[in-house]
Design an enzyme around this catalytic site. Sequence first.
Site, mmCIF file in Angstrom:
data_model
loop_
_atom_site.group_PDB
_atom_site.id
_atom_site.type_symbol
_atom_site.label_atom_id
_atom_site.label_comp_id
_atom_site.label_asym_id
_atom_site.label_seq_id
_atom_site.Cartn_x
_atom_site.Cartn_y
_atom_site.Cartn_z
ATOM 1 N N CYS A 2 0.852 -1.200 0.262
ATOM 2 C CA CYS A 2 0.039 0.205 0.074
ATOM 3 C C CYS A 2 0.978 1.312 0.255
ATOM 4 O O CYS A 2 2.233 1.241 0.483
ATOM 5 C CB CYS A 2 -0.807 -0.079 1.114
ATOM 6 S SG CYS A 2 -1.413 -1.227 1.639
ATOM 7 N N ARG A 27 5.245 -0.070 -6.023
ATOM 8 C CA ARG A 27 5.136 -0.758 -4.876
ATOM 9 C C ARG A 27 4.348 -1.729 -4.935
ATOM 10 O O ARG A 27 3.916 -3.127 -4.613
ATOM 11 C CB ARG A 27 4.793 0.537 -3.554
ATOM 12 C CG ARG A 27 5.511 1.337 -3.700
ATOM 13 C CD ARG A 27 4.715 2.054 -2.455
ATOM 14 N NE ARG A 27 5.005 1.757 -1.164
ATOM 15 C CZ ARG A 27 5.402 1.553 0.129
ATOM 16 N NH1 ARG A 27 6.371 2.716 -0.227
ATOM 17 N NH2 ARG A 27 5.176 1.823 1.562
ATOM 18 N N TRP A 74 -3.292 -2.731 -1.232
ATOM 19 C CA TRP A 74 -2.749 -4.297 -1.563
ATOM 20 C C TRP A 74 -3.285 -4.595 -0.820
ATOM 21 O O TRP A 74 -2.459 -5.220 0.265
ATOM 22 C CB TRP A 74 -1.252 -4.183 -1.191
ATOM 23 C CG TRP A 74 -0.876 -5.522 -2.080
ATOM 24 C CD1 TRP A 74 -0.558 -5.863 -3.573
ATOM 25 C CD2 TRP A 74 -0.594 -6.483 -1.418
ATOM 26 N NE1 TRP A 74 -0.025 -7.107 -3.796
ATOM 27 C CE2 TRP A 74 0.086 -7.299 -2.165
ATOM 28 C CE3 TRP A 74 -0.149 -7.291 0.040
ATOM 29 C CZ2 TRP A 74 0.919 -8.549 -2.191
ATOM 30 C CZ3 TRP A 74 -0.063 -7.776 0.295
ATOM 31 C CH2 TRP A 74 0.863 -8.871 -0.078
ATOM 32 N N ASN A 100 -1.419 1.773 5.932
ATOM 33 C CA ASN A 100 -0.836 0.674 5.677
ATOM 34 C C ASN A 100 -0.226 0.021 6.715
ATOM 35 O O ASN A 100 -0.198 0.421 8.221
ATOM 36 C CB ASN A 100 0.605 1.279 5.302
ATOM 37 C CG ASN A 100 0.226 2.349 4.003
ATOM 38 O OD1 ASN A 100 -0.393 1.852 2.739
ATOM 39 N ND2 ASN A 100 1.350 2.599 3.319
ATOM 40 N N GLY A 101 -0.149 -0.799 6.609
ATOM 41 C CA GLY A 101 0.788 -2.032 7.963
ATOM 42 C C GLY A 101 -1.411 -2.926 8.154
ATOM 43 O O GLY A 101 -1.447 -3.160 7.451
ATOM 44 N N GLU A 483 18.454 -16.786 -8.170
ATOM 45 C CA GLU A 483 17.732 -15.125 -8.930
ATOM 46 C C GLU A 483 17.702 -15.247 -9.744
ATOM 47 O O GLU A 483 16.256 -14.655 -10.204
ATOM 48 C CB GLU A 483 19.542 -14.582 -8.436
ATOM 49 C CG GLU A 483 18.872 -12.846 -8.869
ATOM 50 C CD GLU A 483 17.995 -11.946 -7.662
ATOM 51 O OE1 GLU A 483 17.441 -12.909 -6.758
ATOM 52 O OE2 GLU A 483 17.686 -11.132 -8.394
ATOM 53 N N LYS A 487 14.265 -14.131 -10.992
ATOM 54 C CA LYS A 487 13.108 -13.285 -11.980
ATOM 55 C C LYS A 487 12.550 -13.618 -12.641
ATOM 56 O O LYS A 487 11.514 -12.662 -12.939
ATOM 57 C CB LYS A 487 14.573 -12.539 -12.488
ATOM 58 C CG LYS A 487 15.508 -11.813 -11.612
ATOM 59 C CD LYS A 487 15.370 -10.177 -11.112
ATOM 60 C CE LYS A 487 14.498 -10.382 -9.776
ATOM 61 N NZ LYS A 487 14.883 -10.322 -9.359
ATOM 62 N N GLU A 490 8.576 -14.298 -11.439
ATOM 63 C CA GLU A 490 8.278 -12.858 -11.211
ATOM 64 C C GLU A 490 7.780 -12.494 -11.751
ATOM 65 O O GLU A 490 6.832 -11.899 -12.078
ATOM 66 C CB GLU A 490 9.225 -12.481 -9.968
ATOM 67 C CG GLU A 490 9.664 -12.326 -8.627
ATOM 68 C CD GLU A 490 10.462 -11.155 -8.411
ATOM 69 O OE1 GLU A 490 11.979 -11.098 -8.977
ATOM 70 O OE2 GLU A 490 10.115 -10.838 -7.207
ATOM 71 N N HIS A 506 20.200 -35.780 -7.846
ATOM 72 C CA HIS A 506 19.398 -36.291 -6.607
ATOM 73 C C HIS A 506 17.827 -36.010 -6.730
ATOM 74 O O HIS A 506 17.198 -36.293 -5.773
ATOM 75 C CB HIS A 506 19.717 -35.531 -5.063
ATOM 76 C CG HIS A 506 21.444 -35.691 -5.211
ATOM 77 N ND1 HIS A 506 21.665 -37.082 -5.073
ATOM 78 C CD2 HIS A 506 21.949 -35.000 -5.569
ATOM 79 C CE1 HIS A 506 23.149 -37.122 -4.987
ATOM 80 N NE2 HIS A 506 23.846 -36.031 -4.830
ATOM 81 N N LYS A 605 5.877 -4.098 -4.462
ATOM 82 C CA LYS A 605 8.072 -3.861 -4.062
ATOM 83 C C LYS A 605 8.480 -4.214 -2.908
ATOM 84 O O LYS A 605 9.785 -4.445 -2.412
ATOM 85 C CB LYS A 605 7.983 -2.191 -5.009
ATOM 86 C CG LYS A 605 9.254 -1.575 -4.718
ATOM 87 C CD LYS A 605 10.143 -2.907 -5.367
ATOM 88 C CE LYS A 605 12.015 -2.169 -5.656
ATOM 89 N NZ LYS A 605 12.720 -3.518 -5.968
HETATM 90 O O1 M6R Z 1 13.411 -4.359 0.310
HETATM 91 P P1 M6R Z 1 14.356 -5.819 0.504
HETATM 92 O O2 M6R Z 1 15.786 -6.053 -0.530
HETATM 93 O O3 M6R Z 1 13.974 -6.125 1.800
HETATM 94 O O4 M6R Z 1 12.845 -6.955 -0.318
HETATM 95 C C1 M6R Z 1 13.155 -8.397 -0.351
HETATM 96 C C2 M6R Z 1 12.273 -8.857 -1.594
HETATM 97 O O5 M6R Z 1 10.883 -9.163 -1.076
HETATM 98 C C3 M6R Z 1 12.402 -8.908 -2.268
HETATM 99 O O6 M6R Z 1 14.347 -8.967 -3.224
HETATM 100 C C4 M6R Z 1 11.595 -9.304 -3.531
HETATM 101 O O7 M6R Z 1 12.062 -10.543 -4.105
HETATM 102 C C5 M6R Z 1 11.538 -9.003 -5.479
HETATM 103 N N1 M6R Z 1 10.798 -9.505 -5.747
HETATM 104 C C6 M6R Z 1 13.103 -9.459 -6.248
HETATM 105 O O8 M6R Z 1 13.525 -9.243 -7.281
#
Ligand code: M6R
Length: 610
Positions: A2, A27, A74, A100-101, A483, A487, A490, A506, A605
Amino acid sequence: MCGIVGYIGYQAAVPILFNGLRRLEYRGYDSAGFAVLNSHGLKIRKRPGKISQLKDLLNDTALTGTIGIGHTRWATHGEPNQVNAHPHTDCSGRLALVHNGIIENYSALRKDLIAKGHVFKSETDTETLCHLFEEYIKTGCSLEAAVRKGLGQVVGTYGLVVISADEPDCIIAARKGSPLVIGHGKNEYLIASDTAPLIAHTSDVTFLDDGEVAILHNGSVVVKSIDDRIVEKCVEVVDTDISQIEKGGYAHFMLKEIMEQPQTLMDTMRGRLLMEEGTARLGGIQKDIDSLLFARRLVLTACGTSWHAGLIGEYMFEELVGIPVEVEYASEFRYRDPILGSDSVVIAISQSGETADTLAAIREAKRKRSKVFGICNVVGSSIARETDAGVYLHAGPEIGVASTKAFTSQVLVLSIMTLLLGRVRTLSSIRGREIVQEIKRIPEKVSQVLENREQVKAIAEEYKDMRNFLYLGRGYNFPVALEGALKLKEISYIHAEGYPAAEMKHGPIALIDKAMPVVFIATQDSVYDKILSNIEEVKARQGRVIAIATEGDAEIQKLADNVIYVPKTIEMLNPLVTIIPLQLLAYYIAVFRKCDIDQPRNLAKSVTVE
Ligand code: M6R
């Protein structure tokens, strides 16, 4: 997650709120709305979907007014529809609130308020706050006092902003666990959940701390503690300029941020490398460096991409500094009663500096008397402020939900820390100078990989319709495999798994066939021969192989279906070049699949709730 924007001043509030919410789109959200106060009272408009759904309201004459609040939601409690969107109101309809929260005890509060006659319209936890404050207002409290007293009953986290038709000259805001920052303009103030909506108006800001309540009038700001004591706050200057939060001609923020990496890496290393001594200087940890040097073990904690950077840090610290390292998901660390103490040092890694799990892990580590260092990007963020010492990434604002430039800057900071600590403990000056020299060459090498993006795009087109991918790497390239897979899933919604290459035998090898492309990160390093054998195993089962390989490696051409070359560097820095083609591959596959790259479905985000 949010986002919040509030405005009080002399200009029309709606365009400022609308543009502010636009700046918060990155966000992640699923509905949006705003409320303004004018001579006809409180006007609220909210809708599910994108902020663009609110565009027609810019010309709505009923919405004039110079005080207002806006929100992107959100969904947590209740689905993303018009009723559940913020702002929410009390029974009188004279108070509007954005939040927010998460209000953890909302269910008990709600029951109690219903028993007192309050009628709820939404399924949200947030609406509880409106009725709670209304209860205090009914007893004669001002809006400010109602907010302070009401929050005394609340368990949970909040960044909230509230206005009332009965006090049309002020905005009240409060923070606990969810950031709020005030922007100081000339005869006007803004308040937002991060600095992005403020930058177009002012660079003078005040960050609220947990337990603080701000009272914004047209011409003054007062900050108090929740128990009504004045708190003296300072005004800080943010040095972000507006171009850093715009796309600058790129189709997506993600592509802009991928392409920026030669520059962001330069910014991360600027002034930190000492060639002659073959070491580094990191001002933010200098005075606490002994606790790192003499730690019995280091615990790196983070989430998502930042956790992957932590894994690379583990390899670096153990190999070159000689301190045992563990890497923990912050979400696990916070609840599993980790064995810590004054001889363990915790390093929290985060782009946003606001990730709820990472913050909770930091608090847990401090409770157990460990020193906590932070590595984060957002200046003034909660993690930056709650850690004992730390290092900023200086990568500039990262807007794309998929983290790219922050990852490479995190890995770079970890390599600079490794150099600094390693030079005190184990490394010779000659080895130190080699590392400095190689770090300095990295931006140029990243540029070379980026120049090759048309080849990556062609490979992306070839594989865009696949439903699964496997990513395999060994040593420093194992976290890169994780990673790369993250990517892809996501932003393209293709299922992808990352594994250490040798683990394939395995279990995952059962999946290999023509429909399962395998991305191997196969640079010429200490485990190169081993990874060639793993590639052979995949080819023997008709698997299709995309290899990320070292320039000049002709051997791999014979095995792989597609090869993307990257320049050679020293082993510890390999992730900085090998991740680039994987970022591009994920990006172009998502482009071909017409996905919403900067705001992928269900993602936010910065994950400020558990
Ligand atoms: O802001 P942060 O680095 O603490 O965020 C951690 C994860 O939420 C963040 O890396 C998330 O996995 C991303 N969407 C990756 O692309």
